[in-house]
Design an enzyme around this catalytic site. Sequence first.
Site, PDB file in Angstrom:
ATOM      1  N   PRO A  23       0.839  -1.211   0.000  1.00 39.16           N
ATOM      2  CG  PRO A  23       0.062  -1.004   2.193  1.00 39.16           C
ATOM      3  CD  PRO A  23       0.747  -1.952   1.264  1.00 39.16           C
ATOM      4  CB  CYS A  25      -0.360   7.647   0.653  1.00 42.94           C
ATOM      5  SG  CYS A  25      -1.168   7.053   2.123  1.00 42.94           S
ATOM      6  CB  ALA A  62      -3.428   4.481   4.264  1.00 40.98           C
ATOM      7  CE1 TYR A 185       0.064   8.184   9.491  1.00 44.44           C
ATOM      8  CE2 TYR A 185       0.771   6.065   8.617  1.00 44.44           C
ATOM      9  CZ  TYR A 185       0.797   7.450   8.582  1.00 44.44           C
ATOM     10  OH  TYR A 185       1.567   8.105   7.658  1.00 44.44           O
ATOM     11  NE  ARG A 233       2.124  -2.861   5.512  1.00 41.08           N
ATOM     12  CZ  ARG A 233       2.867  -2.428   4.511  1.00 41.08           C
ATOM     13  NH1 ARG A 233       3.175  -1.140   4.414  1.00 41.08           N
ATOM     14  NH2 ARG A 233       3.300  -3.246   3.574  1.00 41.08           N
ATOM     15  N   GLY A 332       7.096  -2.033  -2.564  1.00 40.49           N
ATOM     16  CA  GLY A 332       6.625  -0.661  -2.617  1.00 40.49           C
ATOM     17  C   GLY A 332       7.312   0.116  -3.717  1.00 40.49           C
ATOM     18  NE  ARG A 333      11.076   2.702  -0.692  1.00 42.63           N
ATOM     19  CZ  ARG A 333      11.989   2.734   0.283  1.00 42.63           C
ATOM     20  NH1 ARG A 333      12.656   3.855   0.504  1.00 42.63           N
ATOM     21  NH2 ARG A 333      12.229   1.678   1.026  1.00 42.63           N
TER      22      ARG A 333
HETATM   23  C1  LIG Z   1       5.031   6.977  -1.307  1.00 40.93           C
HETATM   24  C2  LIG Z   1       4.791   5.954  -0.236  1.00 40.93           C
HETATM   25  C3  LIG Z   1       3.535   5.856   0.336  1.00 40.93           C
HETATM   26  C4  LIG Z   1       3.271   4.889   1.321  1.00 40.93           C
HETATM   27  N1  LIG Z   1       2.012   4.748   1.829  1.00 40.93           N
HETATM   28  C5  LIG Z   1       1.728   3.717   2.666  1.00 40.93           C
HETATM   29  C6  LIG Z   1       0.396   3.418   3.035  1.00 40.93           C
HETATM   30  O1  LIG Z   1      -0.570   4.024   2.571  1.00 40.93           O
HETATM   31  N2  LIG Z   1       0.197   2.393   3.911  1.00 40.93           N
HETATM   32  C7  LIG Z   1       1.248   1.644   4.417  1.00 40.93           C
HETATM   33  O2  LIG Z   1       1.018   0.746   5.224  1.00 40.93           O
HETATM   34  N3  LIG Z   1       2.516   1.881   4.016  1.00 40.93           N
HETATM   35  C8  LIG Z   1       2.763   2.867   3.149  1.00 40.93           C
HETATM   36  N4  LIG Z   1       4.041   3.037   2.681  1.00 40.93           N
HETATM   37  C9  LIG Z   1       5.079   2.044   3.041  1.00 40.93           C
HETATM   38  C10 LIG Z   1       5.178   0.978   1.925  1.00 40.93           C
HETATM   39  O3  LIG Z   1       3.983   0.222   1.842  1.00 40.93           O
HETATM   40  C11 LIG Z   1       6.352   0.027   2.183  1.00 40.93           C
HETATM   41  O4  LIG Z   1       6.099  -0.682   3.367  1.00 40.93           O
HETATM   42  C12 LIG Z   1       7.682   0.765   2.280  1.00 40.93           C
HETATM   43  O5  LIG Z   1       7.831   1.700   1.218  1.00 40.93           O
HETATM   44  C13 LIG Z   1       8.882  -0.190   2.267  1.00 40.93           C
HETATM   45  O6  LIG Z   1       8.863  -1.000   1.110  1.00 40.93           O
HETATM   46  P1  LIG Z   1       9.799  -0.672  -0.187  1.00 40.93           P
HETATM   47  O7  LIG Z   1      11.220  -0.634   0.320  1.00 40.93           O
HETATM   48  O8  LIG Z   1       9.533  -1.840  -1.110  1.00 40.93           O
HETATM   49  O9  LIG Z   1       9.356   0.639  -0.725  1.00 40.93           O
HETATM   50  C14 LIG Z   1       4.310   4.018   1.733  1.00 40.93           C
HETATM   51  C15 LIG Z   1       5.577   4.141   1.158  1.00 40.93           C
HETATM   52  C16 LIG Z   1       5.826   5.073   0.173  1.00 40.93           C
HETATM   53  C17 LIG Z   1       7.189   5.128  -0.472  1.00 40.93           C
END
Ligand SMILES: Cc1cc2nc3c(=O)[nH]c(=O)nc-3n(C[C@H](O)[C@H](O)[C@H](O)COP(=O)(O)O)c2cc1C
Length: 363
Positions: A23, A25, A62, A185, A233, A332-333
């Site tokens: 997820p 945002c 989220a 949160y 989560r 994510g990224r």
């Molecule tokens: C732009 C952005 C928005 C995010 N929004 C959420 C979110 O809405 N809910 C959540 O649980 N984590 C959120 N995260 C965390 C990601 O889901 C993820 O756990 C985190 O980026 C680490 O994974 P990655 O290294 O693959 O990016 C967000 C991360 C990024 C970069």
Amino acid sequence: MTTPFTPLRLRDLDISNRLWMSPMCTYSANATGPATGSPTDFHLAQYTARAAGGAGLVMIEATGVRADGRISPYDLGLWDDTQTAAFTRLAASITAAGAVPAIQLAHAGRKASVDKPWLGGSPLDETQNGWPIVGPSETAFPGYPAPAELSVTEIADIVDAFAQAATRALQARFQVVEVHAAHGYLLHSFLSPASNTRTDNFGGSFNNRIRFPLEVIDAVRAVWPEDRPVFLRVSTTDWIQENPADERTGWTVEETIEFSRLAAEHGVDLVDSSSGGTEPAPIPRERDYQTRNAARIRTETALPVAAVGRINDAVWAAELIADGHADALFLGRPLLRDASWINNAATTLGAQPRYIEQYDYAL
Ligand SMILES: Cc1cc2nc3c(=O)[nH]c(=O)nc-3n(C[C@H](O)[C@H](O)[C@H](O)COP(=O)(O)O)c2cc1C
């Protein structure tokens, strides 16, 4: 041997692979007018592209269970029946592209009411389309205004809001609902003694701090069909206890393990294992900083666990699954950089990329 492309069954839901969209945002929802909180064309493109790009499951960012539970005025929300239709279209589009549509339900608590990150992410007041924030106690997150302490009646209202939002998610034909109890949160801020200093039944002891999150899980489980999974989560740690020089008391991995066991008894089917966010604290630099805690939860609880964080290499992803560190991986990224990361990982690992009829004949 289990690979990232081995299907996974949770309750009666079959998920075609174990590489999922985390997820994230996008701060791209309507912020004013009758469609406030509803998905836009941007969301449709963002999530459908990752579904077509091979994700077994796509978790929508989220989504506020109440207007004052959004992180920003630009967040998605499911606090009103008028919002359901646009989510139905989004879930259908993800399904048509071959992925399981999932949605994360959230309340941002004392970290709510901020601007878009690329506009600075500062707290917004009511003259800027912001709103008063709430939390377990009146302790502010550094840089934010102090939240109002939620009353017991207000806590019950939020439990009910989670159930209502889950009902709307079901009407919109999502297959999985995730309760967001991470990243500082609202639910995480109740779990952690760093932010929860209440002296009533919702603060103090471990059993009191987990009470509100468990009530939310019960309420969501009560409306979510028996044959479909509920995810949770969690932040496995506040990264406070890991630093012996830090005098604060935070939420710990040991507490996460016990909470996960209880959450499973209350109907959670998979623990989505993240970290941090309650209080500023240094986060380790190693690439396994989060996956190692996911592995601990999986070993010590025998529950299905998804790992997330810095998983940006297909071969390492395959090792994490083969070695039993996690049942599934959220990305994510990597998926922001490359919508087809998972299809490309399939090619790298000798598996079959998602069949998309519109593309396949031409490639
Ligand atoms: C732009 C952005 C928005 C995010 N929004 C959420 C979110 O809405 N809910 C959540 O649980 N984590 C959120 N995260 C965390 C990601 O889901 C993820 O756990 C985190 O980026 C680490 O994974 P990655 O290294 O693959 O990016 C967000 C991360 C990024 C970069």
